[in-house]
Structure formats: structure tokens, C-alpha cells
Design an enzyme around this catalytic site. Structure first.
Site, short mmCIF file in Angstrom:
data_model
loop_
_atom_site.label_atom_id
_atom_site.label_comp_id
_atom_site.label_asym_id
_atom_site.label_seq_id
_atom_site.Cartn_x
_atom_site.Cartn_y
_atom_site.Cartn_z
N TYR A 1 22.13 1.52 -32.33
CA TYR A 1 23.22 0.53 -32.26
C TYR A 1 24.36 0.99 -33.17
O TYR A 1 24.12 1.44 -34.30
CB TYR A 1 22.72 -0.84 -32.74
CG TYR A 1 23.84 -1.86 -32.87
CD1 TYR A 1 24.11 -2.75 -31.83
CD2 TYR A 1 24.64 -1.92 -34.02
CE1 TYR A 1 25.15 -3.67 -31.94
CE2 TYR A 1 25.67 -2.83 -34.13
CZ TYR A 1 25.92 -3.70 -33.08
OH TYR A 1 26.95 -4.60 -33.17
N GLU B 1 31.66 -1.77 -29.71
CA GLU B 1 30.22 -1.83 -29.92
C GLU B 1 29.51 -0.99 -28.87
O GLU B 1 29.85 -1.07 -27.69
CB GLU B 1 29.75 -3.28 -29.84
CG GLU B 1 28.26 -3.45 -30.12
CD GLU B 1 27.78 -4.88 -29.85
OE1 GLU B 1 27.43 -5.58 -30.80
OE2 GLU B 1 27.75 -5.27 -28.67
#
Ligand code: GDP
Ligand code: MN
Length: 380
Positions: A101, A189
Site C-alpha cells: 500500500y 493512493e
């Protein structure tokens, strides 16, 4: 403005970030054609501006044409958390060894940028944050200094990414930061950022929020804006600079201030009606704004009555009343209008409207009375 995944990936690619080859498809035939072009196996992905598509059945692997047809058929039209899928992104499928992530967002209170990196990706970061907060390596970035490769290298070490991923991930993070800053984003993101069994680091998903304040220096954002909203009412309202959200009911609503607009929806509900929209005309509503607001609501065929709820503060009610009259002179309004006018110069405002009142232009003394009247007219 939030981007669709495919737009986010296009945006990433401008900064050299590694994404899979793919294309959009709006029909089964287009999906099959794109799949043939990018090469099997492919991933068929719902394009909606909401997370958790995978869990909702909106991301499927397809090994051949029959599977593309099957998955494209099931995903097109699928309702994911209230978003109906109208468009697919088909890309060449990646093999996954590890899911990470990575993100950059604003850290407003500290006037810094916040970078988050975790070796535990592919799941919601909120869940990681709750269950294993140490698994997220955070860095605070001074916008005047930026993020250099040395800092990024230390960061991937701290996040304990797998050894073969580290150097590529560090390079990618610098690119992602460039995209975030030079690209004027509020958020970039990547979840998951993957390591393939072949040792490649690669962005498998893209979530990008553009900073609308920077739109003036990005004429190229127009193409993103074109797909931003599919609701024609919202499109029209946006063009007129109004703060409008389309809903399904029959009472059109105009209020000054977001709080009053919300209360107006509640009151309409309370008396058994349902709102066709949320519309806050803000402070200092003049005739132009009122005309634009009435025009947008008028264009909605579901609207059967319009409730104008104004509580004058800085906004003077006499100005609003003049605005309503001027607007009525400019646009023909199909539905009856019920006004509740209170606050600064309310008496003057009502006096201005008094000679013009008729069965299609009505004033009521309170918000509740006005809501009842508007709902009754809508149901008549
Ligand atoms: P989200 O659920 O909306 O976040 O959609 P993602 O694009 O992140 O996809 C969800 C999950 O699908 C990912 O975490 C992966 O596990 C899986 N996935 C997506 N693309 C691929 C791919 O190319 N290959 C494989 N094997 N899995 C994929
Ligand atoms: Mn994702």
C-alpha cells in the site's frame, strides 16, 4: 474532483509510474476487443468512484473470450454501493507475489504532506491501521524540500518491503510524489502496489483526487470533468456554479446555506414528501443565482413543486425577493413555488412579493407550513 481508476492510471503514467496496458470498454463487444488487444489473461474492472470493488464482485480475472463476456456482462450494470457500473477497464492481468500500500495526502494541521507505506496492501488501509498500526510506515514531507530518492529508500526499508521490491518501490514513490505535487492532487493512493513473481513493482489500482483549486492551470483536466457526473441535472448545475445534488423526490429545494438546505430536506421528509435535490445558493443570493437555481430545478421533470427556504443573515430577504421576481421574468417555471422568507429584511421581502402572489407563487410564515404546502402541491 475524484478520478476513475482508468483516469488515475493515465495520470500516473505521465509521471512514469508503471501501470498495466489496458483500455476502457462500455459494451461486451468493446470488452472483447480490448481483451484481444491487451492479451489474455485480463482483469475486467468496474469503473466507479468508490472503493471495495473487488469485494463487491466488480473485479474479475478472465482467461479467454467466454470469460470476458461472462464477467463484463455481470459487472456492467452492477450496483456497487449505489454506483451503477457503466464503464469497464480491461487490463492485462498481473501475477502477484506481494501486495503493498502506498499513498500521499495532505497533513493540513502540520502544513506538510503525509506519505503512508505498508507491506500489508490489498486490504483496506483503515483495517491495517486498526489491527496492526505498526505495519504502516508514515513520513511527513516538507513541501519545500520534497521527497528525494535517499529518503524514499530509507522509507521502504522502514516499511520492510521485500528486498527485491525496495529499489523499484523507492523510485516509484518519488514518481508518485511528483504526480501528487506537480499534478496538483489532494490524494494519490495505490492499493495494491504489487511485486510480481518476476520481480517487477507495479501499480495495480489508482485512486486520485485532484485539487479543484488548481484547475485553472490544468486545461487538460477538462477531459476528466466531462465524465465526472452522469446526472444531467448536476452537470447543468455545475455549469451554472451551483452547489447542487440531484435526488429522487418531487419537491425541488432552494435554500441559503448548506445547513438550512439539509434541514429543509428533513422537514420535507417529516411532512411526508421527498426532495428532488439539495441546492444551497449560499450567501448573497442575487437574481442571477436565483434564476439559475430555478432553471436547474425547472429542468427536472420529476419536480412538482418548489420550496424556497431563505433565512436572511448577510443575505437580505428583500434582495432574494427581487431575485425571485427577476428570475420569474426570465424563465418560465412549470411548478408552483412556495417561499418561506425569514431573517434580515423579511418584512420588506414579503412586501415586494405581495402584489405578485398567486396560486403558483405562495408565501408561508414558517418552514413547517411551507414544507406542508409544497408537499401538498407536489402530490396534488
Ligand atoms: P478495489 O477492490 O476497488 O480496491 O479494486 P483493486 O483494483 O484494488 O482490485 C481488487 C483486488 O483484485 C486486488 O487487491 C487484487 O488482489 C485483485 N486484482 C486486481 N488486478 C489483478 C491482476 O491483474 N491480477 C490478479 N491476480 N489479481 C488482481
Ligand atoms: Mn484497490
Amino acid at each position: 474532483m475524484d478520478l476513475f481508476e482508468y483516469q488515475g492510471k493515465q495520470y500516473f503514467a505521465r509521471y512514469g509510474i508503471s501501470v498495466s496496458p489496458g483500455d476502457v470498454a462500455d459494451t461486451l463487444e468493446e470488452a472483447v476487443a480490448v481483451a484481444a488487444r491487451v492479451g489474455y489473461p485480463v482483469v475486467v474492472k468496474a469503473q466507479v468512484k468508490v472503493g471495495g470493488r473487488g469485494k463487491a464482485g466488480g473485479v474479475k480475472l478472465a482467461a479467454n473470450e467466454a470469460e470476458v463476456r461472462q464477467h463484463a456482462g455481470s459487472i456492467l450494470g452492477l450496483n456497487i454501493k449505489g454506483h451503477v457500473v457503466k464503464r469497464l477497464w480491461i487490463e492485462h492481468a498481473s501475477d502477484i507475489a506481494k501486495e503493498y500500500y502506498a499513498s500521499f495526502t495532505l497533513d493540513r494541521p502540520n502544513k506538510k504532506h503525509l506519505g503512508m507505506l505498508s507491506a500489508q496492501g490489498g486490504v483496506e488501509i483503515e483495517v491495517v491501521a486498526e489491527q496492526d498500526p505498526d505495519a504502516i510506515a508514515m513520513i511527513s514531507i516538507d513541501p519545500l524540500r520534497g521527497l528525494d530518492l535517499a529518503t524514499a529508500r530509507a522509507w521502504v526499508d522502514e516499511a520492510r518491503l521485500d528486498e527485491p521490491a525496495r529499489e523499484q518501490a523507492a523510485v516509484l514513490l518519488v514518481q508518485l510524489y511528483e504526480c501528487y505535487t506537480k499534478g496538483d492532487c489532494d490524494l494519490t493512493e495505490v492499493n495494491p502496489l504489487i511485486l510480481t513473481p518476476q520481480g517487477q513493482v507495479h501499480a495495480l489500482d489508482a485512486k486520485v483526487t485532484l485539487d479543484d483549486n488548481a484547475a485553472y492551470r490544468h486545461p487538460e483536466w477538462d477531459e476528466f470533468r466531462a465524465t465526472e457526473t452522469e446526472d444531467p441535472r448536476e452537470k447543468m448545475a455545475k455549469e451554472k456554479g451551483l452547489n447542487y445534488i440531484g435526488l429522487d423526490g418531487e419537491v425541488g429545494i432552494i435554500a441559503n446555506g448548506a445547513g438550512l438546505a439539509m434541514s429543509t430536506l428533513d422537514v420535507v421528509n417529516q411532512v411526508g414528501g421527498s426532495a428532488a435535490n439539495f441546492l444551497d445558493i449560499g450567501g448573497g443570493a442575487n437574481a442571477d443565482v436565483m434564476a439559475a437555481a430555478l432553471e436547474v430545478i425547472n429542468a427536472d421533470p420529476k419536480v412538482k413543486a418548489i420550496f424556497v427556504n431563505i433565512f436572511g443573515g448577510i443575505t437580505r430577504v428583500d434582495e432574494v425577493a427581487k431575485g425571485v421576481l427577476e428570475a420569474l421574468g426570465r424563465v418560465h417555471i412549470a411548478s408552483p413555488i412556495v417561499l418561506r422568507l425569514d431573517g434580515t429584511n423579511a418584512a420588506e421581502g414579503r412586501a415586494i412579493l405581495a402584489p405578485h402572489l398567486n396560486e403558483n407563487l405562495i408565501t408561508e410564515p414558517t418552514m413547517l407550513d411551507a414544507a406542508r404546502r409544497a408537499v401538498a402541491l407536489a402530490k396534488a
